[in-house]
Design a protein around this motif. Structure first.
Motif, PDB file in Angstrom:
ATOM      1  N   ILE A 124       0.866  -1.184   0.000  1.00 14.94           N
ATOM      2  CA  ILE A 124       0.000   0.000   0.000  1.00 14.94           C
ATOM      3  C   ILE A 124       0.898   1.227   0.000  1.00 14.94           C
ATOM      4  N   ALA A 125       0.862   1.980  -1.097  1.00 13.19           N
ATOM      5  CA  ALA A 125       1.764   3.114  -1.278  1.00 13.19           C
ATOM      6  C   ALA A 125       0.994   4.424  -1.301  1.00 13.19           C
ATOM      7  N   GLY A 126       1.329   5.345  -0.400  1.00 19.41           N
ATOM      8  CA  GLY A 126       0.702   6.658  -0.386  1.00 19.41           C
ATOM      9  C   GLY A 126      -0.806   6.588  -0.290  1.00 19.41           C
ATOM     10  N   ALA A 127      -1.309   5.738   0.579  1.00 20.30           N
ATOM     11  CA  ALA A 127      -2.751   5.537   0.685  1.00 20.30           C
ATOM     12  C   ALA A 127      -3.144   5.391   2.153  1.00 20.30           C
ATOM     13  N   ARG A 128      -4.420   5.266   2.378  1.00 26.75           N
ATOM     14  CA  ARG A 128      -4.958   5.193   3.730  1.00 26.75           C
ATOM     15  C   ARG A 128      -6.166   4.271   3.744  1.00 26.75           C
ATOM     16  N   ALA A 129      -6.601   3.920   4.933  1.00 22.82           N
ATOM     17  CA  ALA A 129      -7.890   3.260   5.075  1.00 22.82           C
ATOM     18  C   ALA A 129      -8.983   4.325   5.080  1.00 22.82           C
ATOM     19  N   SER A 130     -10.220   3.887   5.151  1.00 23.23           N
ATOM     20  CA  SER A 130     -11.332   4.813   5.290  1.00 23.23           C
ATOM     21  C   SER A 130     -11.281   5.458   6.679  1.00 23.23           C
ATOM     22  N   VAL A 131     -12.291   6.214   7.025  1.00 26.11           N
ATOM     23  CA  VAL A 131     -12.360   6.766   8.371  1.00 26.11           C
ATOM     24  C   VAL A 131     -13.139   5.798   9.269  1.00 26.11           C
ATOM     25  N   PRO A 132     -12.840   5.772  10.557  1.00 28.76           N
ATOM     26  CA  PRO A 132     -13.589   4.899  11.458  1.00 28.76           C
ATOM     27  C   PRO A 132     -15.060   5.302  11.517  1.00 28.76           C
ATOM     28  N   GLU A 133     -15.898   4.332  11.813  1.00 26.43           N
ATOM     29  CA  GLU A 133     -17.317   4.664  11.971  1.00 26.43           C
ATOM     30  C   GLU A 133     -17.513   5.575  13.176  1.00 26.43           C
ATOM     31  N   LYS A 134     -16.747   5.317  14.247  1.00 23.20           N
ATOM     32  CA  LYS A 134     -16.843   6.122  15.455  1.00 23.20           C
ATOM     33  C   LYS A 134     -15.434   6.477  15.932  1.00 23.20           C
ATOM     34  N   GLY A 135     -15.300   7.635  16.549  1.00 18.73           N
ATOM     35  CA  GLY A 135     -14.005   8.057  17.067  1.00 18.73           C
ATOM     36  C   GLY A 135     -14.185   8.692  18.425  1.00 18.73           C
ATOM     37  N   PRO A 136     -13.105   9.022  19.119  1.00 18.13           N
ATOM     38  CA  PRO A 136     -11.711   8.723  18.768  1.00 18.13           C
ATOM     39  C   PRO A 136     -11.369   7.245  18.894  1.00 18.13           C
ATOM     40  N   VAL A 137     -10.260   6.853  18.281  1.00 15.29           N
ATOM     41  CA  VAL A 137      -9.825   5.465  18.247  1.00 15.29           C
ATOM     42  C   VAL A 137      -8.567   5.320  19.083  1.00 15.29           C
ATOM     43  N   GLU A 138      -8.556   4.330  19.969  1.00 13.52           N
ATOM     44  CA  GLU A 138      -7.400   4.104  20.834  1.00 13.52           C
ATOM     45  C   GLU A 138      -6.146   3.840  20.001  1.00 13.52           C
ATOM     46  N   GLY A 139      -5.054   4.513  20.374  1.00 14.91           N
ATOM     47  CA  GLY A 139      -3.786   4.315  19.701  1.00 14.91           C
ATOM     48  C   GLY A 139      -3.612   5.128  18.441  1.00 14.91           C
ATOM     49  N   ILE A 140      -4.615   5.910  18.043  1.00 12.22           N
ATOM     50  CA  ILE A 140      -4.563   6.736  16.841  1.00 12.22           C
ATOM     51  C   ILE A 140      -4.648   8.203  17.257  1.00 12.22           C
ATOM     52  N   ILE A 141      -3.767   9.027  16.698  1.00 16.12           N
ATOM     53  CA  ILE A 141      -3.826  10.462  16.984  1.00 16.12           C
ATOM     54  C   ILE A 141      -5.163  11.009  16.506  1.00 16.12           C
ATOM     55  N   TRP A 142      -5.839  11.711  17.373  1.00 14.13           N
ATOM     56  CA  TRP A 142      -7.188  12.194  17.068  1.00 14.13           C
ATOM     57  C   TRP A 142      -7.288  13.694  17.323  1.00 14.13           C
ATOM     58  N   PRO A 143      -7.960  14.453  16.474  1.00 15.69           N
ATOM     59  CA  PRO A 143      -8.608  14.014  15.228  1.00 15.69           C
ATOM     60  C   PRO A 143      -7.592  13.648  14.159  1.00 15.69           C
ATOM     61  N   GLN A 144      -8.020  12.810  13.226  1.00  7.58           N
ATOM     62  CA  GLN A 144      -7.135  12.383  12.149  1.00  7.58           C
ATOM     63  C   GLN A 144      -6.713  13.580  11.301  1.00  7.58           C
ATOM     64  N   GLU A 145      -5.462  13.543  10.849  1.00 10.48           N
ATOM     65  CA  GLU A 145      -4.913  14.644  10.058  1.00 10.48           C
ATOM     66  C   GLU A 145      -5.587  14.722   8.692  1.00 10.48           C
ATOM     67  N   GLN A 146      -5.880  15.942   8.252  1.00 13.79           N
ATOM     68  CA  GLN A 146      -6.493  16.171   6.947  1.00 13.79           C
ATOM     69  C   GLN A 146      -5.459  16.763   5.983  1.00 13.79           C
ATOM     70  N   ASN A 147      -5.591  16.423   4.698  1.00 18.93           N
ATOM     71  CA  ASN A 147      -4.645  16.951   3.718  1.00 18.93           C
ATOM     72  C   ASN A 147      -5.036  18.358   3.296  1.00 18.93           C
ATOM     73  N   PRO A 148      -4.074  19.228   2.979  1.00 23.30           N
ATOM     74  CA  PRO A 148      -4.394  20.541   2.409  1.00 23.30           C
ATOM     75  C   PRO A 148      -5.092  20.334   1.065  1.00 23.30           C
ATOM     76  N   PRO A 149      -6.284  20.894   0.859  1.00 20.85           N
ATOM     77  CA  PRO A 149      -7.083  20.556  -0.326  1.00 20.85           C
ATOM     78  C   PRO A 149      -6.476  20.989  -1.651  1.00 20.85           C
ATOM     79  N   GLU A 150      -5.609  21.998  -1.643  1.00 19.40           N
ATOM     80  CA  GLU A 150      -5.123  22.525  -2.924  1.00 19.40           C
ATOM     81  C   GLU A 150      -4.305  21.504  -3.715  1.00 19.40           C
ATOM     82  N   TYR A 151      -3.733  20.506  -3.042  1.00 18.83           N
ATOM     83  CA  TYR A 151      -2.904  19.538  -3.763  1.00 18.83           C
ATOM     84  C   TYR A 151      -3.745  18.595  -4.615  1.00 18.83           C
ATOM     85  N   THR A 152      -4.925  18.264  -4.156  1.00 16.69           N
ATOM     86  CA  THR A 152      -5.806  17.411  -4.958  1.00 16.69           C
ATOM     87  C   THR A 152      -6.685  18.219  -5.900  1.00 16.69           C
TER      88      THR A 152
END
Length: 298
Positions: A124-152
């Motif tokens: 898996i290169a430069g990719a991610r899973a979906s978002v959890p159904e519920k958060g926060p998730v143990e062991g995961i930095i929360w809130p999840q980091e979002q990408n700057p929109p201008e790149y996409t």
């Protein structure tokens, strides 16, 4: 090799006529590559895939509705996974390794979850899973980091071939002299294909690119049975790759995969962004080969 492999076609049970290329060393388990947003198999770096092909058979393909394949892009990644599984079965393959980049990485992750009998190992290169159904998730930095929109958005708004080229450079490479040089070298390599005329236009947004975007929005909408909440189901070896400063899929999401997949390992490449696998094409290919041959994580 990638530059000289002829495009072939196969029609799957789902009615899609898939375009694909096969090359490399004959192997019991070939590796199938799934490309990024608005991409086709034309955009795979020959240096990367030829490095992998020294030790195993490589298969590049255009998923439904992209490149030279027929059909329409599904609006969910479960649909992308269904298409990929149909393609694998149409080739008569019992099991494969999968290498997915960006949206292609989301697709191969979903395929491994939905069709585990088909997948031996996963890259898996430069990719991610979906978002959890519920958060926060143990062991995961929360809130999840979002990408700057201008790149996409720059990549999404590209219309002409030149705009597409510039969009890829902006989205995938650091805005430095090093990044500029790495992109130019990558573009020169994909322009060396001689088997057939070059097809370096991005997938039109209307309608197929928009369908890809809808699939991404669906994956990032909390809902039951999404890929994040199913990561514990993965028992196969998984190699997660990324640049250390990915601006399209923030690198922190690679750590999430490492944390949530029991049999995962992670490699980050320095001073690189989303296009790390082009910036370090030979090294990424060598790392993938070592992983695919290794029994350390089996």
């Amino acid at each position: 090799m990638a530059e000289t492999a002829k495009t072939q076609f196969v029609t799957a049970d789902n009615g899609v006529k898939f375009a694909y290329r096969r090359f490399g060393k004959a192997s019991d388990v070939p590796i199938v590559h799934h490309i990024h947003f608005r991409g086709s198999m034309e955009f795979w770096d020959p240096l990367l895939v030829n490095t992998i092909a020294q030790y195993r058979e490589v298969i590049l393909f255009d998923n439904a509705g992209t490149g030279q394949s027929s059909g329409n892009v599904p609006t969910t990644f479960k649909g992308w996974a269904s298409d990929l599984a149909a393609f694998i079965k149409a080739l008569g393959l019992k099991q494969v390794d999968l290498f997915g980049f960006s949206m292609g990485g989301i697709a191969v992750l979903q395929t491994a979850l939905d069709y585990p009998e088909l997948v031996r190992k996963l890259v898996i290169a430069g990719a991610r899973a979906s978002v959890p159904e519920k958060g926060p998730v143990e062991g995961i930095i929360w809130p999840q980091e979002q990408n700057p929109p201008e790149y996409t958005t720059k990549l999404a708004y590209a219309v002409t071939a030149e705009e597409g080229k510039e969009g890829l450079k902006y989205a995938c490479f650091p805005e430095t002299d090093r990044g500029e040089a790495a992109f130019n070298e990558y573009w020169a390599r994909i322009s060396t294909r001689t088997a057939e005329p070059l097809r370096l236009d991005l997938l039109p947004m209307d309608p197929q690119g928009n369908n890809q975007y809808v699939a991404l929005v669906d994956a990032l909408t909390p809902q039951p049975n999404n890929s994040f909440d199913r990561l514990g189901e993965l028992k196969i070896p998984v190699l997660v790759l990324n640049g250390d400063a990915d601006m399209v899929v923030p690198t922190s999401h690679s750590y999430e995969l490492l944390k949530k997949v029991d049999n995962a390992q992670l490699i980050l490449y320095p001073r690189s962004s989303h296009g790390f696998l082009w910036q370090y094409a030979k090294r990424v290919g060598e790392d993938a080969d070592r992983f695919l041959d290794s029994v350390d994580f089996d």
